[in-house]
Scaffold this active site. Structure first.
Site, PDB file in Angstrom:
ATOM      1  N   SER A  74       0.826  -1.210   0.000  1.00 23.08           N
ATOM      2  CA  SER A  74       0.000   0.000   0.000  1.00 23.08           C
ATOM      3  C   SER A  74       0.860   1.260   0.000  1.00 23.08           C
ATOM      4  O   SER A  74       1.948   1.274   0.579  1.00 23.08           O
ATOM      5  CB  SER A  74      -0.884  -0.013   1.256  1.00 23.08           C
ATOM      6  OG  SER A  74      -1.405   1.269   1.515  1.00 23.08           O
ATOM      7  N   THR A 126      -6.108   2.590  -6.748  1.00 23.08           N
ATOM      8  CA  THR A 126      -7.325   2.440  -5.939  1.00 23.08           C
ATOM      9  C   THR A 126      -8.204   3.665  -6.138  1.00 23.08           C
ATOM     10  O   THR A 126      -7.762   4.795  -5.933  1.00 23.08           O
ATOM     11  CB  THR A 126      -6.954   2.247  -4.459  1.00 23.08           C
ATOM     12  OG1 THR A 126      -6.195   1.035  -4.362  1.00 23.08           O
ATOM     13  CG2 THR A 126      -8.188   2.141  -3.581  1.00 23.08           C
ATOM     14  N   LYS A 150      -8.588  -0.722  -9.010  1.00 25.48           N
ATOM     15  CA  LYS A 150      -9.229  -1.378  -7.857  1.00 25.48           C
ATOM     16  C   LYS A 150     -10.308  -0.477  -7.254  1.00 25.48           C
ATOM     17  O   LYS A 150     -10.124   0.741  -7.170  1.00 25.48           O
ATOM     18  CB  LYS A 150      -8.158  -1.664  -6.800  1.00 25.48           C
ATOM     19  CG  LYS A 150      -8.675  -2.203  -5.468  1.00 25.48           C
ATOM     20  CD  LYS A 150      -7.530  -2.696  -4.612  1.00 25.48           C
ATOM     21  CE  LYS A 150      -7.988  -3.238  -3.278  1.00 25.48           C
ATOM     22  NZ  LYS A 150      -8.252  -2.188  -2.288  1.00 25.48           N
ATOM     23  N   TYR A 163      -2.477   5.590  -4.267  1.00 20.14           N
ATOM     24  CA  TYR A 163      -3.582   6.512  -4.027  1.00 20.14           C
ATOM     25  C   TYR A 163      -3.230   7.796  -4.755  1.00 20.14           C
ATOM     26  O   TYR A 163      -2.076   8.253  -4.653  1.00 20.14           O
ATOM     27  CB  TYR A 163      -3.716   6.810  -2.526  1.00 20.14           C
ATOM     28  CG  TYR A 163      -4.467   5.757  -1.759  1.00 20.14           C
ATOM     29  CD1 TYR A 163      -5.742   5.362  -2.137  1.00 20.14           C
ATOM     30  CD2 TYR A 163      -3.909   5.188  -0.615  1.00 20.14           C
ATOM     31  CE1 TYR A 163      -6.433   4.394  -1.412  1.00 20.14           C
ATOM     32  CE2 TYR A 163      -4.600   4.223   0.105  1.00 20.14           C
ATOM     33  CZ  TYR A 163      -5.858   3.837  -0.290  1.00 20.14           C
ATOM     34  OH  TYR A 163      -6.538   2.895   0.419  1.00 20.14           O
ATOM     35  N   HIS A 204     -13.560  -2.109  -0.940  1.00 16.84           N
ATOM     36  CA  HIS A 204     -12.530  -1.753   0.046  1.00 16.84           C
ATOM     37  C   HIS A 204     -12.775  -2.484   1.377  1.00 16.84           C
ATOM     38  O   HIS A 204     -12.583  -1.940   2.462  1.00 16.84           O
ATOM     39  CB  HIS A 204     -12.516  -0.235   0.264  1.00 16.84           C
ATOM     40  CG  HIS A 204     -11.145   0.327   0.522  1.00 16.84           C
ATOM     41  ND1 HIS A 204     -10.423   1.008  -0.428  1.00 16.84           N
ATOM     42  CD2 HIS A 204     -10.345   0.312   1.622  1.00 16.84           C
ATOM     43  CE1 HIS A 204      -9.261   1.399   0.075  1.00 16.84           C
ATOM     44  NE2 HIS A 204      -9.186   0.974   1.327  1.00 16.84           N
TER      45      HIS A 204
HETATM   46  C1  FMN Z   1      -6.750  -2.559   7.572  1.00 15.34           C
HETATM   47  C2  FMN Z   1      -6.980  -2.398   6.110  1.00 15.34           C
HETATM   48  C3  FMN Z   1      -6.244  -1.474   5.410  1.00 15.34           C
HETATM   49  C4  FMN Z   1      -6.451  -1.316   4.038  1.00 15.34           C
HETATM   50  N1  FMN Z   1      -5.665  -0.439   3.349  1.00 15.34           N
HETATM   51  C5  FMN Z   1      -5.799  -0.349   2.006  1.00 15.34           C
HETATM   52  C6  FMN Z   1      -4.917   0.475   1.262  1.00 15.34           C
HETATM   53  O1  FMN Z   1      -4.032   1.126   1.798  1.00 15.34           O
HETATM   54  N2  FMN Z   1      -5.103   0.526  -0.080  1.00 15.34           N
HETATM   55  C7  FMN Z   1      -6.085  -0.186  -0.725  1.00 15.34           C
HETATM   56  O2  FMN Z   1      -6.204  -0.106  -1.939  1.00 15.34           O
HETATM   57  N3  FMN Z   1      -6.902  -0.987  -0.027  1.00 15.34           N
HETATM   58  C8  FMN Z   1      -6.774  -1.095   1.299  1.00 15.34           C
HETATM   59  N4  FMN Z   1      -7.586  -1.943   1.998  1.00 15.34           N
HETATM   60  C9  FMN Z   1      -8.580  -2.757   1.277  1.00 15.34           C
HETATM   61  C10 FMN Z   1      -7.970  -4.093   0.863  1.00 15.34           C
HETATM   62  O3  FMN Z   1      -7.015  -3.950  -0.148  1.00 15.34           O
HETATM   63  C11 FMN Z   1      -9.048  -5.039   0.336  1.00 15.34           C
HETATM   64  O4  FMN Z   1      -9.793  -4.388  -0.642  1.00 15.34           O
HETATM   65  C12 FMN Z   1      -9.981  -5.544   1.431  1.00 15.34           C
HETATM   66  O5  FMN Z   1      -9.306  -5.696   2.652  1.00 15.34           O
HETATM   67  C13 FMN Z   1     -10.550  -6.882   1.005  1.00 15.34           C
HETATM   68  O6  FMN Z   1     -11.427  -7.357   1.922  1.00 15.34           O
HETATM   69  P1  FMN Z   1     -11.063  -8.437   3.060  1.00 15.34           P
HETATM   70  O7  FMN Z   1     -10.268  -7.703   4.087  1.00 15.34           O
HETATM   71  O8  FMN Z   1     -12.412  -8.841   3.538  1.00 15.34           O
HETATM   72  O9  FMN Z   1     -10.270  -9.548   2.419  1.00 15.34           O
HETATM   73  C14 FMN Z   1      -7.410  -2.099   3.368  1.00 15.34           C
HETATM   74  C15 FMN Z   1      -8.145  -3.039   4.095  1.00 15.34           C
HETATM   75  C16 FMN Z   1      -7.932  -3.197   5.442  1.00 15.34           C
HETATM   76  C17 FMN Z   1      -8.727  -4.234   6.190  1.00 15.34           C
END
Ligand code: FMN
Length: 387
Positions: A107, A156, A252, A130, A276
């Site tokens: 990320s 994203t 995404k 981002y 997300h």
């Molecule tokens: C704690 C956390 C931080 C996240 N940070 C980002 C991020 O920095 N960039 C991003 O594109 N998605 C981020 N996401 C979304 C994840 O990439 C992903 O879409 C999502 O966690 C998928 O669902 P799941 O946790 O149920 O597997 C984050 C998700 C979580 C849980």
């Protein structure tokens, strides 16, 4: 780690080891959490078609994702502050993914930097972008990903404005944690975490601090997002990112068939159907619910990946049966990190692989690339809706 039989076992272990503010950060959805919960629970409504007396020897789970070999149709999704679930979390998760043979995504809002992960691993990883207001910073960020030989960029699109997550506000989430009575009490009750953190290479947002103009200290994730994430983001930026990077760009955060078509017409090499992890638009449908209609529209023109709520090999196979080329996992990796660092992440991968392999055999399939709608029971809810 072998006592953990399910992703939920790893989650419970992580809950006991990670200070509450960081565990809550990974666990929460936005507002009421309805989309967050639906991501998981909607999988339960999908039923497999069981086949018997078919040769199930010599099964293969291998595939390619965005043209790159993967030992399982799964990649680690980008997640902010992995390095606060456990010391040096990004490097630990990246190493586990490399050994397991699947792509790792870093990320923008990671604790370990692009360069840290490149130095600790031997294979290319994916970097998640981002889009921010500061264009020179964006140019440098893309150039750094290129210099680190990242094999794809993930753009994203669904977090230009932050969905409200109540737990983070109540916990006063910051990186590194602001020391007050509440946070100190959370940390002293997690001595293993605190001890590890003393030796951590990084404790703040290393892709940003010292790289973005006038940002030397970045205590608050939400105020940085409010100031810097560009709310004017539009589809033309996909072309700009592609030109600057020169490699595959994965878009995404798509949850709508029209947006999927726009992403593809603007040059996306792959898309991730995602909300997300239920952290942005509460009330939006689960990813698995909209996956088939998106695959219908763009599935022949681009690779469709999906994420949200995947907690087992069965969930992975259901996503594939409904048309995904592969899945990203977010929280299972965070639970693994909290539960046991690199070994915990490897355990999460192993659990999902074993479930996938056995379930695939019970579907009567030997090659994961053949999974499709024919593996869904004809009386299934989605099938009755025409998918
Ligand atoms: C704690 C956390 C931080 C996240 N940070 C980002 C991020 O920095 N960039 C991003 O594109 N998605 C981020 N996401 C979304 C994840 O990439 C992903 O879409 C999502 O966690 C998928 O669902 P799941 O946790 O149920 O597997 C984050 C998700 C979580 C849980």
């Amino acid at each position: 780690m072998s006592a953990a039989l399910t992703i939920n076992d790893l989650k419970q272990r992580a809950r006991g080891r990670v200070p509450r503010m960081f565990f809550d950060y990974s666990e929460s959805g936005s507002w009421t959490g309805s989309t967050f919960r639906a991501n998981e629970s909607d999988f339960e409504h999908i039923r497999f078609r069981q086949r018997v007396a078919v040769d199930m020897e010599n099964r293969s789970l291998a595939t390619t994702l965005v043209g790159q070999p993967a030992s399982l149709p799964m990649a680690v999704g980008p997640a902010a502050i992995c390095g606060l679930q456990v010391a040096d979390g990004e490097v630990k998760a990246a190493r586990a993914a490399e050994k397991f043979g699947i792509p790792f995504s870093l990320s923008t809002m990671s604790i370990g930097s692009i360069e840290d992960v490149a130095e600790a691993t031997g294979k290319p990883f994916w970097f998640q972008l981002y889009m921010m207001r500061d264009k020179p910073f964006m140019e440098r960020l893309i150039d750094r990903a290129k210099a680190a030989k990242c094999s794809a960029l993930i753009m994203t699109m669904d977090l230009q404005i932050l969905g409200q997550r109540h737990a983070d506000i109540r916990n006063g989430l910051s990186a590194p944690p602001r020391l007050n009575l509440n946070s100190i009490s959370q940390i002293v009750t997690r001595p293993g975490w605190a001890f590890g953190m003393l030796g951590a290479k990084r404790r703040t947002f290393s892709n940003v601090v010292g790289h973005a103009k006038d940002v030397d200290d970045l205590s608050s994730l939400s105020s940085w997002i409010a100031q810097q994430f560009d709310p004017r983001l539009n589809w033309k930026e996909v072309g700009w990112v592609k030109d600057r990077f020169g490699g595959p760009v994965i878009v995404k955060g798509v949850l709508d068939a029209e947006d999927a078509a726009l992403a593809v017409s603007h040059g996306a090499d792959a898309i991730v159907v995602s909300n997300h992890g239920g952290r942005q638009l509460d009330g939006a449908p689960s990813s698995i619910r909209v996956l088939p209609e998106i695959v219908d529209v763009v599935g022949k023109r681009t690779e469709v990946l999906t994420d949200g709520g995947i907690r087992s090999g069965q969930d992975l196979l259901k996503a594939l049966a409904l048309g995904a080329r592969g899945v990203l996992i977010g929280r299972p990796v965070l639970y693994g990190l909290g539960a046991g660092g690199e070994a915990g992440v490897t355990r999460a991968f192993d659990i999902i692989r074993k479930e996938t392999d056995t379930t695939m055999a019970l579907l009567g399939e030997r090659d994961i690339r053949n999974i499709g709608p024919h593996n869904i029971h004809s009386n299934d809810l989605l099938k009755r809706q025409g998918y």
